[in-house]
Design an enzyme around this catalytic site. Structure first.
Site, PDB file in Angstrom:
ATOM      1  N   LYS A  18      -7.180   0.082   5.289  1.00 28.14           N
ATOM      2  CA  LYS A  18      -5.849  -0.520   5.420  1.00 28.14           C
ATOM      3  C   LYS A  18      -5.306  -1.063   4.100  1.00 28.14           C
ATOM      4  O   LYS A  18      -4.104  -1.327   3.981  1.00 28.14           O
ATOM      5  CB  LYS A  18      -5.873  -1.623   6.482  1.00 28.14           C
ATOM      6  CG  LYS A  18      -6.203  -1.139   7.884  1.00 28.14           C
ATOM      7  CD  LYS A  18      -5.169  -0.160   8.421  1.00 28.14           C
ATOM      8  CE  LYS A  18      -5.430   0.185   9.880  1.00 28.14           C
ATOM      9  NZ  LYS A  18      -4.410   1.093  10.442  1.00 28.14           N
ATOM     10  N   ASP A  19      -6.166  -1.216   3.100  1.00 25.29           N
ATOM     11  CA  ASP A  19      -5.675  -1.611   1.771  1.00 25.29           C
ATOM     12  C   ASP A  19      -4.611  -0.632   1.277  1.00 25.29           C
ATOM     13  O   ASP A  19      -3.642  -1.019   0.619  1.00 25.29           O
ATOM     14  CB  ASP A  19      -6.817  -1.614   0.751  1.00 25.29           C
ATOM     15  CG  ASP A  19      -7.730  -2.817   0.881  1.00 25.29           C
ATOM     16  OD1 ASP A  19      -7.550  -3.612   1.824  1.00 25.29           O
ATOM     17  OD2 ASP A  19      -8.643  -2.942   0.047  1.00 25.29           O
TER      18      ASP A  19
END
Length: 345
Positions: free
Chosen positions: A45-46
């Site tokens: 998700k970064d």
């Protein structure tokens, strides 16, 4: 100077592929895990957090005192909170009550304001974390709502990074991509790029028992009778995200809580990879797929391992939690021998 960065955001992306040797030993294909836990926020998700926020900055939607609001099962929240610290924005997150206390503590440690919402309510219920996030965004001045489930930038982040990385790392030899589906951005953003390079690459989405995504893919209809509570966080849905490009998925495999939990622990024991609950789910999905569709020695499979197991120590890696779920009778190993603690007095 080498390997030096201006801030932690420079570490996002370019995660490694690691060959799996034991948990997939009965599968003749070569199987690699893409370790997204190597991102600084320890999850895939970064990529979307940075991409969506920087896209909003380019459009002038974010100002120095702006507020970022989102719905999250944990990982997107960690990533957004991390990016917001570096960028100087406030972060407000709505999470479900399936989220373990240590995850909430992690979010708060990164400066986020957290609202905990009931998980077992309809997506359009005003108490759901989807609706709570929308309300908070509408009530908060100078805010933007990330809306990862319906944001095309979720797809674009993986189209621009994850897909090309996998293609380059496998030198174009990849034949199958396997990943869990929640918002769908990771799987189908990567798939969009890979299918452009080779349309014969098979894309396998892993869905949760209790979710509607697999049935929707097969029938085009929402079957609410499929919906029931389940424990795996961050995968499956009781709504249809537009960030999930169903046309890019060749097949969905549905996995349950119990087998995914055992598989997560087996990966740690046999591969020394501490993955999250969805890591086990992804490998379980691959194994179930291979039982139906035998793979060849020449096949090259990439399984996306979305996050790190440190966020699940009191859940899937906890003997107590496993016992509370009744997950003690069908383990791959002798439970008492493998997960044994000896106390010296």
């Amino acid at each position: 100077m080498t390997n030096v960065y201006d801030n932690i955001l420079g570490l996002i992306g370019n995660t490694p592929l690691i060959k799996l040797n034991q948990v997939t030993k009965d599968i003749p294909a070569t199987v690699y895990a893409k370790l997204e836990s190597y991102n600084p926020g320890h999850s895939t998700k970064d990529r979307i957090a940075l991409h969506i926020i920087e896209s909003a900055e380019k459009k002038g939607l974010l100002k120095p005192d702006s507020v970022v609001v989102e719905t999250t099962s944990g990982n997107t929240g960690f990533s957004l909170a991390m990016v917001c610290i570096i960028k100087g924005y406030k972060c407000i997150l709505a999470v479900s009550d399936k989220t373990k206390p240590e995850k909430i503590a992690y979010l708060k440690a990164l400066g986020a304001t957290v609202f905990v919402c009931p998980a077992n309510v309809a997506a359009d219920d005003p108490r759901s974390y989807y609706e709570v996030a929308k309300r908070l965004a509408s009530e908060t001045p100078n805010s933007i709502y990330i809306n990862q489930y319906f944001n095309e930038l979720n797809i674009d982040a993986h189209y621009q990074t994850t897909g090309p990385e996998i293609w380059e790392q496998t030198q174009g030899k990849i034949t199958h991509l396997v990943a869990c589906t929640g918002t769908g951005g990771t799987l189908t953003g990567s798939a969009k790029y890979l299918k452009e390079q080779n349309p014969d690459i098979q894309i396998i989405g892993v869905d949760a028992d209790g979710s509607i995504l697999k049935t929707y893919h097969e029938t085009g209809k929402i079957d609410k009778t499929q919906i029931h509570p389940y424990q795996i966080e961050g995968m499956g849905k009781n709504l249809i995200p537009s960030a999930l490009l169903f046309e890019k998925v060749d097949r969905f495999i549905k996995v349950n809580d119990e087998m995914s939990a055992y598989r997560t622990r087996e990966i740690a024991l046999k591969e020394a990879i501490m993955g999250g609950y969805t890591t086990g789910a992804a490998v379980q999905g691959l194994i179930q797929y291979a039982n139906i569709n035998p793979l060849k020695e020449t096949d090259v499979v990439v399984v996306i391992f979305p996050d790190h197991g440190s966020r699940y120590i009191t859940k899937v890696y906890s003997d107590k939690w496993m016992a509370e779920q009744g997950f003690v009778n069908n383990c791959f190993h002798n439970y008492e021998e493998v997960f044994k603690t000896e106390i010296i007095k």
